[in-house]
Design an enzyme around this catalytic site. Structure first.
Site, mmCIF file in Angstrom:
data_model
loop_
_atom_site.group_PDB
_atom_site.id
_atom_site.type_symbol
_atom_site.label_atom_id
_atom_site.label_comp_id
_atom_site.label_asym_id
_atom_site.label_seq_id
_atom_site.Cartn_x
_atom_site.Cartn_y
_atom_site.Cartn_z
ATOM 1 N N ASP A 1 -48.772 32.344 16.052
ATOM 2 C CA ASP A 1 -50.111 32.314 16.636
ATOM 3 C C ASP A 1 -50.586 30.867 16.509
ATOM 4 O OD1 ASP A 1 -52.801 32.413 17.214
ATOM 5 O OD2 ASP A 1 -53.337 33.819 15.613
ATOM 6 N N LYS B 1 -55.804 22.696 20.747
ATOM 7 C CA LYS B 1 -55.516 23.734 21.740
ATOM 8 C C LYS B 1 -56.422 23.626 22.973
ATOM 9 C CE LYS B 1 -54.956 28.758 21.820
ATOM 10 N NZ LYS B 1 -54.945 29.928 20.942
ATOM 11 N N GLU C 1 -52.411 36.634 23.650
ATOM 12 C CA GLU C 1 -52.913 36.998 22.317
ATOM 13 C C GLU C 1 -53.374 38.463 22.247
ATOM 14 O OE1 GLU C 1 -55.721 33.833 21.793
ATOM 15 O OE2 GLU C 1 -54.110 32.375 21.526
ATOM 16 N N ASP D 1 -61.992 39.372 20.383
ATOM 17 C CA ASP D 1 -61.415 38.312 19.548
ATOM 18 C C ASP D 1 -62.422 37.186 19.355
ATOM 19 O OD1 ASP D 1 -60.032 36.179 18.479
ATOM 20 O OD2 ASP D 1 -58.304 36.349 19.816
#
Ligand code: AMP
Length: 588
Positions: free
Chosen positions: A9, A70, A147, A169
Site C-alpha cells: 500500500d 503520491k 485500494e 477511506d
C-alpha cells in the site's frame, strides 16, 4: 523455490508492505511499527532518510524533506533533494525500496515482485508512474490494484455470491469513497468519488488552531512568534489529542517550555473535550457524507442498496465518522480489520492469489459483543433510567480501552451505581447484566459532576471497568472474568430471570398474563420500569419543589401508581409525560 510476491500500500501519508504467510496476510514491521510514513529526506550528513526519521525532521527542515509524493505521481514536476533533481516515481521508488528491504529482512530472502495499490481514480499516467517507481526500486509490479478492491479483499477474500459494499477511506490527507460490487471472486469498483485534499491532517490543523488561540488569549503569545520547533510540538500534541479523543471523552494537552516570552517560559496546558473537538471537525465529516451520496448517485444507487460499509484509513477511527455513517446506513460500519493496514493486507491476498497460494480471510481478535453501561436518557421519546450506553462496540479489535463521560443527576450526589451490560438493545434491561458496583464518596457539588467510565477488554476476555470522578481522581474498579464467554443461551435466560425477579409477582401481571422480559411485551415492561423510575425520582425531588409543583407532582404520582396497580397502560401515558416534563423543568 517459488517467487514471493509482496503486497504494498503506497499511501500519501503512510505506506505498508504485507506478505501471505501460511495463507494469512501479515504486515511486516519496521522496528515496532507496522507503518512506514511516506516521507523521504536527507539528514545533516546528506544521508537518505525514509519513514519516521524523515517525518520527524519535516517541520524543522522542510527544504530537505519530501512528503505526500503520491500527489505528484503522473505529473512532470521535478523535486530537488541535496542539490539533485528527482522525478516523483524516483522519490516513490525510495519508499518502495525501503519497503522491499523490510520485507527481505523479515523473510530472509530476496523480494522481486509486488502487487501495488493505487486510488480508484488514478489515471493511466498515474498508474504508469507507480509501475515505473516499482521498476526503479527493483520490483516487478505484477499487478496494480485499486485500494477499495484491496480493502474489500481483506474482508471478503472467501466471499461467495454477490454483494454490494461501500468503502469509505479517510486517510491523513485524502478521502475516497467507492462503491464496490463483489460477484464471487470478481471485485469491481463501480463508482468512486473523493477529495484528495481532505483527511485526518485537517482535523489536526483545527486542533492546532485551537491551541494557538488558547495561547494567544491566555498568555498573549502571537502565533507568528513561535519557532518551527514549537509549531512541530503543537502539531504532534494535536494529533496525539485527536487520537485520545477517539477512545476517551477528554484529552489533556501539556507542553512545557513551549516558548519563551521576555525571558519567562510559556507552558501550554489545557483540556479538550470530544464534543468541542467534534464541533470543530463536523464540517469536514459532512463533506465526506456528501461525497458518499455523489458516489452512490454515480452508481445509480441509494443508501438502501448498500449491504455493508467498510472503513479504511486511520481517520475512520474518529467516533463522529462512525456515528454519522451508522445513522446514514442504519448499521454499524465494519472496522474489525485494522483500517491502516487493510489495503496492504488486501494487496498481499491478491499477491497470494496470483502466486496460486491458498488464502485465508484476515482474522483478528474482536469482541463479538457490545459492552456498556446504563444512564438516564430518552428512549422512544421518553426519559428512561436504563438507557444502554455502549462503551466498547461489537466487532472492535481487542485488546481495547475506551471511556465515556457520565454526569450525576442530583446536587450533592455522593454515589453512583455503575451497571455493566453486554448486548445491543438500547434498553439496558433487555441486555445481560454482567456486573455492578457503586462508587461512593463523590464530592458534594451541583448535579453534572463528571464521572468517567472506562472499560478495557483484554485478549483473555477479562473486562476491567473503572469509574472515576474526574474532578478528584477518586475511582473504583472491578474486573469481570470471562466477559466473552458469559453469554450463551443459558446465561441469557438466567439474566432475564434475574430481571424478572426484581418485580413482585403481583406487579408482573397485566390482563391476567405475566409480563416478562423477552415475551413480546418488552414495550410494556419498559413502560412499567420507566414509570417506577420516574416516580422514584419525583419523590426524591418533592422536598426541593415549590408548593405548587409539589401538589401537582403528588397528584401525578398518585395517578401513575393507580394506573400501574390497575395495569392500565394507556392511562399511564399522560401523567407520566406530565411528571417527566416537570422533572426536566425542575432539573433545568
Ligand atoms: P492513513 O493515511 O490511513 O495512515 O491515516 C492516517 C490518518 O489517520 C492520520 O491523520 C492519523 O492522525 C489518523 N489516525 C490514526 N489513528 C487515529 C485515531 N485513533 N483516531 C483518529 N485519527 C487517527
Amino acid at each position: 523455490m517459488k517467487d514471493i510476491i509482496v503486497g504494498i500500500d503506497l499511501g500519501t501519508t503512510n505506506s505498508e508492505v504485507a506478505v501471505l504467510e501460511d495463507g494469512k496476510a501479515r504486515v511486516i514491521a519496521q522496528g515496532e511499527s507496522l507503518i512506514l510514513p511516506s516521507f523521504v529526506g536527507l539528514d545533516d550528513n546528506g544521508e537518505i532518510l525514509v519513514g519516521e526519521a524523515a517525518r520527524n525532521q519535516y517541520q524543522v527542515y522542510p527544504e530537505r524533506t519530501i512528503k505526500s509524493i503520491k500527489r505528484q505521481m503522473g505529473s512532470d514536476v521535478r523535486l530537488s533533494l541535496g542539490g539533485k533533481s528527482y522525478s516523483p516515481p524516483e522519490i516513490s521508488a525510495i519508499i518502495l525500496k525501503k519497503l522491499k528491504l523490510m520485507a527481505e529482512e523479515h523473510l530472509g530472502r530476496s523480494v522481486k515482485k509486488a502487487v501495488i495499490t493505487v486510488p480508484a481514480y488514478f489515471s493511466d499516467a498515474q498508474r504508469q508512474a507507480t509501475r515505473d517507481a516499482g521498476e526503479v526500486a527493483g520490483l516487478e509490479v505484477v499487478k496494480i490494484i485499486n485500494e477499495p478492491t484491496a480493502a474489500a479483499l481483506s474482508y471478503e477474500s472467501d466471499h461467495e455470491g454477490s454483494k454490494r459494499i461501500l468503502v469509505y477511506d479517510l486517510g491523513g490527507g485524502t478521502f475516497d469513497v467507492s462503491v464496490v460490487e463483489i460477484e464471487d471472486d470478481i471485485i469491481e469498483v463501480v463508482s468512486s468519488h473523493g477529495n484528495n485534499r481532505l483527511g485526518g491532517d485537517d482535523f489536526d490543523r483545527k486542533v492546532v488552531d485551537h491551541l494557538l488561540e488558547h495561547l494567544q488569549e491566555n498568555q498573549g503569545v502571537e502565533p507568528g512568534e513561535l519557532t518551527a520547533q514549537a509549531m512541530a510540538r503543537l502539531d504532534r500534541a494535536a494529533e496525539a489529542a485527536k487520537r485520545t479523543l477517539s477512545d476517551h471523552p477528554f484529552a489533556r494537552i501539556e507542553e512545557e517550555y513551549l516558548h519563551e516570552r521576555d525571558g519567562v517560559p510559556v507552558h501550554l496546558s489545557l483540556e479538550l473535550s470530544r464534543s468541542d473537538y467534534e464541533a470543530m471537525i463536523s464540517p469536514f465529516v459532512d463533506e465526506t457524507l456528501q461525497a458518499v451520496h455523489t458516489a452512490l448517485n454515480g452508481a445509480d444507487l441509494t443508501v438502501s442498496d448498500i449491504e455493508e460499509v467498510l472503513l479504511v484509513g486511520g481517520a475512520t477511527r474518529t467516533p463522529l465518522v462512525q456515528r454519522l455513517l451508522h445513522e446514514e446506513f442504519g448499521s454499524q460500519p465494519r472496522c474489525e480489520v485494522n483500517p491502516d493496514l487493510c489495503v496492504a493486507t488486501g494487496a498481499a491476498i491478491q499477491a497470494g492469489m496470483i502466486a496460486g497460494e491458498k488464502v485465508a480471510a484476515v482474522l483478528v481478535d474482536i469482541t463479538p459483543y457490545t459492552f456498556g453501561t446504563s444512564s438516564f436518557h430518552e428512549l422512544d421519546g421518553r426519559p428512561y433510567p436504563y438507557y444502554f450506553v455502549p462503551i466498547i462496540a461489537k466487532n472492535t479489535p481487542i485488546p481495547v480501552t475506551k471511556s465515556e463521560v457520565f454526569y450525576t443527576m442530583h446536587d450533592n450526589q455522593e454515589e453512583v451505581i455503575v451497571n455493566i451490560y453486554q448486548g445491543e438493545n438500547p434498553d439496558a434491561l433487555q441486555n445481560i447484566k454482567i456486573g455492578e458496583f457503586i462508587i461512593k464518596g463523590l464530592s458534594k457539588v451541583p448535579a453534572g459532576n463528571e464521572i468517567i467510565n472506562q472499560c478495557s477488554l483484554d485478549s483473555d476476555g477479562i473486562l476491567h471497568v473503572t469509574a472515576r470522578e474526574k474532578k478528584t481522581g477518586l475511582e473504583k474498579k472491578i474486573s469481570i472474568d470471562n466477559a466473552l464467554s458469559h453469554f450463551d443461551e443459558a446465561g441469557l435466560a438466567q439474566a432475564k430471570g434475574r430481571i424478572d425477579s426484581l418485580f413482585h409477582p403481583d406487579e408482573m401481571t397485566f390482563e391476567g398474563e405475566a409480563v416478562s422480559v423477552g415475551d413480546g411485551r418488552e414495550g410494556e415492561h419498559r413502560d412499567i420500569v420507566q414509570a417506577r423510575a420516574v416516580v422514584e425520582k419525583a419523590e426524591r425531588m418533592l422536598d426541593d419543589a415549590s408548593a405548587e409543583d409539589r401538589e401537582e407532582m403528588v397528584d401525578l404520582i398518585e395517578a401513575i401508581n393507580d394506573a400501574l396497580s390497575e395495569g392500565d397502560m394507556p392511562g399511564l401515558e399522560t401523567p407520566l409525560e406530565e411528571l417527566s416534563e416537570i422533572l426536566f423543568y425542575l432539573e433545568g
